[in-house]
Write a protein that holds these residues in place. Structure first.
Motif, PDB file in Angstrom:
ATOM      1  N   HIS A   1       0.717  -1.256  -0.039  1.00 43.42           N
ATOM      2  CA  HIS A   1      -0.121   0.053  -0.122  1.00 43.42           C
ATOM      3  C   HIS A   1       0.817   1.332   0.036  1.00 43.42           C
ATOM      4  CE1 HIS A   1      -3.541  -2.464   0.813  1.00 43.42           C
ATOM      5  NE2 HIS A   1      -2.884  -2.923   1.827  1.00 43.42           N
ATOM      6  N   GLU A   2       2.027   1.202   0.848  1.00 40.76           N
ATOM      7  CA  GLU A   2       2.851   2.489   0.762  1.00 40.76           C
ATOM      8  C   GLU A   2       4.212   2.421  -0.486  1.00 40.76           C
ATOM      9  OE1 GLU A   2       2.506   4.697   2.633  1.00 40.76           O
ATOM     10  OE2 GLU A   2       0.826   3.780   3.869  1.00 40.76           O
TER      11      GLU A   2
ATOM     12  N   THR B   1      -5.597  -1.607   4.469  1.00 42.30           N
ATOM     13  CA  THR B   1      -4.559  -0.824   5.301  1.00 42.30           C
ATOM     14  C   THR B   1      -4.670  -0.941   6.725  1.00 42.30           C
ATOM     15  OG1 THR B   1      -5.435   1.165   5.208  1.00 42.30           O
ATOM     16  CG2 THR B   1      -3.828   0.621   3.402  1.00 42.30           C
TER      17      THR B   1
ATOM     18  N   GLU C   1      -7.417   5.888   0.360  1.00 43.88           N
ATOM     19  CA  GLU C   1      -6.138   6.110  -0.401  1.00 43.88           C
ATOM     20  C   GLU C   1      -6.345   7.026  -1.476  1.00 43.88           C
ATOM     21  OE1 GLU C   1      -4.788   2.184  -1.115  1.00 43.88           O
ATOM     22  OE2 GLU C   1      -4.032   1.738   0.823  1.00 43.88           O
TER      23      GLU C   1
ATOM     24  N   ASP D   1      -4.391  10.465  -1.905  1.00 44.26           N
ATOM     25  CA  ASP D   1      -3.570  10.919  -2.950  1.00 44.26           C
ATOM     26  C   ASP D   1      -4.140  12.033  -3.906  1.00 44.26           C
ATOM     27  OD1 ASP D   1      -2.022   8.940  -1.921  1.00 44.26           O
ATOM     28  OD2 ASP D   1      -2.640   7.492  -3.386  1.00 44.26           O
TER      29      ASP D   1
END
Length: 526
Positions: free
Chosen positions: A108-109, A220, A387, A391
């Protein structure tokens, strides 16, 4: 003596089976099964998911209470996600594919994962296309299939990993198998997924790796740490280049959270308020003053009302110009509402869920599968949308809480004002109606034909009057008319037979003529 040794052995076995590790750095989780730790006979960690511990839930290990696990280098371990596992360690795994990396939430990162395509941080090992040919190359290998022994990453991209007649085996991704593994957990429905036995096998070979992390590839905030010791169990002193990642903060839960099965979100979503924090008794001081269930109260209705209140409050967001951001922020609230409802039903009335499926029969049963998917898929959607917002929202603040308190307050004040205005308007309407009714009753009414009739004037009815005294002549008195002249005062003479009268000029004249005819003496009729 032999009996004593047997008894002591049984006690040791029982105490080992019932051991409860705390899952901390000082007391990490240990395998709960397996054999020698070889490739063919690995140690086994039985993996499950605790839905109720946070918004997304957390992974849990049999006989362990925390997120920290310990393994030895040069030893093979199997992390088992078996649909046929015991309650909490079986079907709950659907939608939660395990991933492994050198950082928390690695994929995820955008961080390095435990794969032969990624060099371990700080390691001098070469990256090889075939991990098995490099002694220092380590990877997580993903397995599935009906017996759990089909390697999902074995073969060229697109190759079937089992017999072409085996529709449940899946397709190889040509790499470690993580992509196929994730797809089967998240895309496949429960019906096909539960026909497989899934597991991930890990063997640490690099001498510098001291820790790495497990996480959910579809959520997450569910990461945990794996401590690596030397092959003899002694602690490693040389740290790799990754360093230590911060694990998610597990939220505190109230007694109502524990009862209903929901909780505030972990810190990744910046939501420190759970359904029970918003209201409990639906009193005048609570956040929500309306309910969604009628009839008798129960623990379930209280939990459901709190879940609905949480969604109502969380949907109150400020539109900043981005249609997609606003849409997603509100949809997050709806997905969480469905997930919290499912958690409450499973936590409070799991037997009712099982009874419903029993009535449907094995071929048509769907209730428990549906509730599991409401939780896993709903919270997965929350992860993806959060997410995206992080972003793509230029105004996103890492410290911003999901709940927009300013917007909630504004809408709450507006709602109170509208209720106040509505109450005042209703009261004014009642007063006006009462005044009109009084005036109506005092001032007259309309006849059936719609013509207004004054209350002080009686209606003339055409009935035959009693004959007057013979000596007295009757003089007709017409109704009062302001502008009309008074009628003639001479006695009324009956018309002669055959005499033709002209048309009266108005209604009063016609009425006069008829009344004169009725009141004339009867002697002339002969």
């Amino acid at each position: 003596m032999n009996r004593l040794l047997v008894l002591l052995g049984l006690l040791a076995l029982c105490s080992s089976a019932l051991a409860q590790w705390q899952g901390t750095d000082e007391d990490p989780c240990q395998p709960s099964g397996g054999g020698s730790g070889s490739d063919s006979d690995p140690y086994i960690f039985k993996v499950g998911v605790d839905f109720y511990s946070s918004t997304t839930g957390y992974f849990q290990y049999e006989n362990c209470n925390g997120p920290v696990v310990k393994i030895n280098a040069d030893t093979t371990y199997m992390f088992l996600q078996d649909p046929d596992g015991a309650e909490g360690y079986g079907m709950e795994n659907h939608g939660y594919p395990l991933g492994f990396g050198y950082y928390a939430d690695a994929s995820h990162e955008g961080k390095e994962q435990l794969s032969f395509l990624e060099k371990p941080p700080g390691s001098t090992a070469a990256v090889s296309e075939d991990c098995r040919s490099d002694e220092d190359c380590q990877t997580a290998e993903y397995y599935g299939g009906e017996d759990g022994d089909e390697e999902l990453g074995d073969g060229d991209l697109g190759d079937l990993i089992a017999d072409s007649n085996d529709q449940y085996a899946g397709v190889s991704d040509g790499e470690t198998g993580s992509k196929s593994y994730k797809r089967q957990f998240t895309v496949w429905g429960m019906e096909y997924w539960k026909k497989n036995k899934y597991n991930v096998r890990v063997k640490i070979l690099d001498p510098i790796t001291t820790e790495f992390y497990y996480y959910s590839m579809s959520h997450t905030g569910m990461s945990g740490k794996i401590i690596v010791a030397n092959s003899d169990g002694s602690a490693r002193t040389t740290a790799n280049g990754a360093g230590t990642s911060t694990l998610p903060t597990r939220p505190g839960r109230s007694s109502l959270d524990n009862t209903c099965g929901f909780a505030p979100a972990s810190d990744w979503i910046k939501d420190d308020m759970g359904p029970s924090d918003l209201n409990g008794d639906f009193g005048i001081t609570s956040k929500c003053t309306s309910r969604t269930t009628c009839g008798s109260d129960s623990q379930l209705t209280e939990c459901l009302d709190n879940a609905h209140c949480y969604a109502d409050r969380s949907m109150r967001v400020e539109h900043t110009g981005s249609n997609m951001i606003t849409f997603m922020r509100q949809l997050i609230a709806l997905d969480m509402e469905r997930a919290n409802m499912a958690k409450a039903m499973l936590k409070l009335h799991n037997s009712d869920v099982s009874d419903a499926d029993s009535k449907l029969g094995s071929d048509k049963a769907f209730v428990k599968d549906m509730l599991y998917e409401m939780i896993s898929k709903g919270t997965s959607h929350v992860t993806m949308m959060h997410e995206y917002i992080k972003d793509h929202d230029s105004e996103f603040n890492d410290d911003e809480n999901v709940q927009n308190e300013d917007c909630q307050s504004d809408l709450g004040v507006n709602r109170l004002l509208w209720l106040l205005y509505g109450g005042i308007g209703f009261a004014i309407g009642l007063v006006a109606t009462a005044i009109c009714c009084c005036a109506y009753n005092a001032g007259g009414k309309k006849a059936d034909n719609g013509v207004y009739q004054p209350p002080a004037q009686a209606t003339i009815q055409k009935t035959e009057p009693a004959p007057p005294p013979p000596q007295q002549e009757q003089v007709y008195q017409p109704p009062m008319q302001p502008q009309a002249p008074p009628p003639p005062q001479q006695p009324i003479q009956p018309p002669m037979v055959g005499e033709v009268f002209g048309q009266p000029s108005n209604g009063y004249e016609m009425q006069y003529m008829q009344e004169a005819d009725l009141n004339a003496p009867k002697a002339y009729a002969a």
